[in-house]
Design a protein around this motif. Structure first.
Motif, PDB file in Angstrom:
ATOM      1  N   ARG A 188       0.811  -1.211   0.000  1.00 26.72           N
ATOM      2  CA  ARG A 188       0.000   0.000   0.000  1.00 26.72           C
ATOM      3  C   ARG A 188       0.849   1.267   0.000  1.00 26.72           C
ATOM      4  O   ARG A 188       0.530   2.229  -0.709  1.00 26.72           O
ATOM      5  CB  ARG A 188      -0.980  -0.006   1.175  1.00 26.72           C
ATOM      6  N   TYR A 189       1.930   1.316   0.760  1.00 25.59           N
ATOM      7  CA  TYR A 189       2.748   2.533   0.830  1.00 25.59           C
ATOM      8  C   TYR A 189       3.573   2.726  -0.440  1.00 25.59           C
ATOM      9  O   TYR A 189       3.823   3.868  -0.856  1.00 25.59           O
ATOM     10  CB  TYR A 189       3.647   2.482   2.063  1.00 25.59           C
ATOM     11  N   PHE A 227       1.021   4.014  -2.926  1.00 22.39           N
ATOM     12  CA  PHE A 227       0.699   5.400  -2.598  1.00 22.39           C
ATOM     13  C   PHE A 227       1.797   6.344  -3.087  1.00 22.39           C
ATOM     14  O   PHE A 227       1.525   7.380  -3.703  1.00 22.39           O
ATOM     15  CB  PHE A 227       0.505   5.547  -1.088  1.00 22.39           C
ATOM     16  N   THR A 228       3.053   5.985  -2.832  1.00 29.30           N
ATOM     17  CA  THR A 228       4.176   6.838  -3.220  1.00 29.30           C
ATOM     18  C   THR A 228       4.272   6.984  -4.737  1.00 29.30           C
ATOM     19  O   THR A 228       4.450   8.097  -5.260  1.00 29.30           O
ATOM     20  CB  THR A 228       5.496   6.270  -2.666  1.00 29.30           C
ATOM     21  N   LEU A 282      -4.574   3.856   1.412  1.00 29.31           N
ATOM     22  CA  LEU A 282      -4.320   3.973   2.841  1.00 29.31           C
ATOM     23  C   LEU A 282      -5.495   3.504   3.696  1.00 29.31           C
ATOM     24  O   LEU A 282      -5.420   3.556   4.931  1.00 29.31           O
ATOM     25  CB  LEU A 282      -3.985   5.427   3.197  1.00 29.31           C
ATOM     26  N   SER A 283      -6.564   3.041   3.054  1.00 30.29           N
ATOM     27  CA  SER A 283      -7.760   2.621   3.782  1.00 30.29           C
ATOM     28  C   SER A 283      -7.780   1.101   3.946  1.00 30.29           C
ATOM     29  O   SER A 283      -7.230   0.368   3.127  1.00 30.29           O
ATOM     30  CB  SER A 283      -9.026   3.079   3.045  1.00 30.29           C
ATOM     31  N   ASP A 284      -8.443   0.658   5.008  1.00 28.43           N
ATOM     32  CA  ASP A 284      -8.591  -0.775   5.237  1.00 28.43           C
ATOM     33  C   ASP A 284      -9.584  -1.407   4.272  1.00 28.43           C
ATOM     34  O   ASP A 284      -9.457  -2.576   3.903  1.00 28.43           O
ATOM     35  CB  ASP A 284      -9.043  -1.029   6.683  1.00 28.43           C
TER      36      ASP A 284
END
Length: 307
Positions: A22-23, A26-27, A84-86
């Motif tokens: 996820r990170y 996101f990046t 960033l969400s579950d």
């Protein structure tokens, strides 16, 4: 479905191993989005700021790049939140809005490319009448129609879809696109016909018009001097490359959604991302570097910043 507030939520199930990456996702997506905003807005700013670029061709280029910013902003912020969400969910009404805005802006791009093709045709084939034909009023009409016509058609489509019953609540994509059609319990012949009408009206007709226009330009340039041929190639080639890329991606999007065969999740993800990645990211490069006047002002801008 949230019974208390009577809101229907859809699950976006097109992500790949989101819990692990996820990170990273996101990046990467944030970097792409920032590049899209900065590159497109820089060229738009130059066209707005420089009086020598206040010509119809550059005004249409600015409109095309602004359209890319709007298209990206319709998708990327929600995508970043999902990383960033579950849970990756979206309300049905928000999904319809995202769907309508996405394809409205895509169709606007085809109409803007058609307006640019007409501008090039008048400039090269009827140079003596260019100033009287491509007036400010003409440009304003082209820009207004390019944005309002697709928006009106897809708002009507979304209004009809909003009243239909859902039999599915999971989309195998990461944002709302044509896949939303698979969620409805039934589709009337009238709605299907209207969708085909939009496709022909907003995509097929502009593409045919552009091809016809450039065929006329090439025919006239063939019988003209070398300077006219160089001018035509220099200004028309970027438009044709953008058109070919956009038409290929939209055709692929329409075909893949309507195929009943199961498409691997990774392949579906890659194909979906192409629609919102290529043109917004490469249009400013295409026009900023390939168009001589814009490239000249870009070099001056960066040279001034580095002093």
């Amino acid at each position: 479905m949230d019974q208390e507030f009577n809101v229907t939520y859809l699950t976006l199930d097109g992500h790949m191993e989101l819990h692990r990456f996820r990170y990273l996702y996101f990046t990467v997506v944030l970097t792409v989005y920032v590049l899209i905003l900065c590159s497109n807005c820089t060229v738009v700013y130059l066209i707005w700021k420089q009086p020598t670029l206040h010509e119809p061709m550059y005004v249409f280029i600015a409109a095309l790049l602004l359209n890319s910013v709007l298209l990206s902003t319709n998708i990327y912020p929600k995508l970043l939140l999902d990383f960033l969400s579950d849970t990756q969910v979206i309300s049905f009404s928000a999904c319809l809005f995202q769907f309508a805005a996405l394809y409205s802006l895509i169709d606007s791009e085809f109409l803007l490319l058609a307006a640019m093709a007409y501008d090039r045709y008048v400039s090269i084939c009827k140079p003596l009448h260019y100033q009287s034909i491509m007036t400010r009023r003409t440009i304003s009409i082209f820009l207004t129609l390019a944005w309002l016509l697709p928006a009106a058609e897809f708002v009507a489509m979304a209004a009809v879809r909003a009243k239909q019953r859902l039999c599915g609540f999971t989309l195998q994509v990461i944002f709302c696109n044509n896949s939303i059609y698979k969620l409805f319990c039934e589709t009337s012949a009238a709605v299907s016909f209207y969708g085909i009408f939009i496709l022909l009206n907003m995509v097929a007709c502009p593409v045919l018009f552009i091809l016809f226009t450039y065929a006329r330009i090439l025919l006239i340039c063939y019988h003209s001097c070398g300077e006219v041929r160089r001018k035509a190639a220099h200004t028309c080639l970027p438009h044709l490359l953008v058109l070919g890329n956009m038409f290929f991606l939209v055709t692929f999007d329409v075909i893949t959604v309507r195929l009943e065969a199961n498409i691997p999740k990774m392949a579906r993800l890659i194909l979906t991302l192409q629609l919102i990645l290529y043109n917004p990211l490469f249009n400013p490069i295409m026009y900023g570097l390939k168009m001589k006047e814009i490239s000249k002002h870009l070099k001056k801008l960066f040279a001034a910043r580095t002093r």
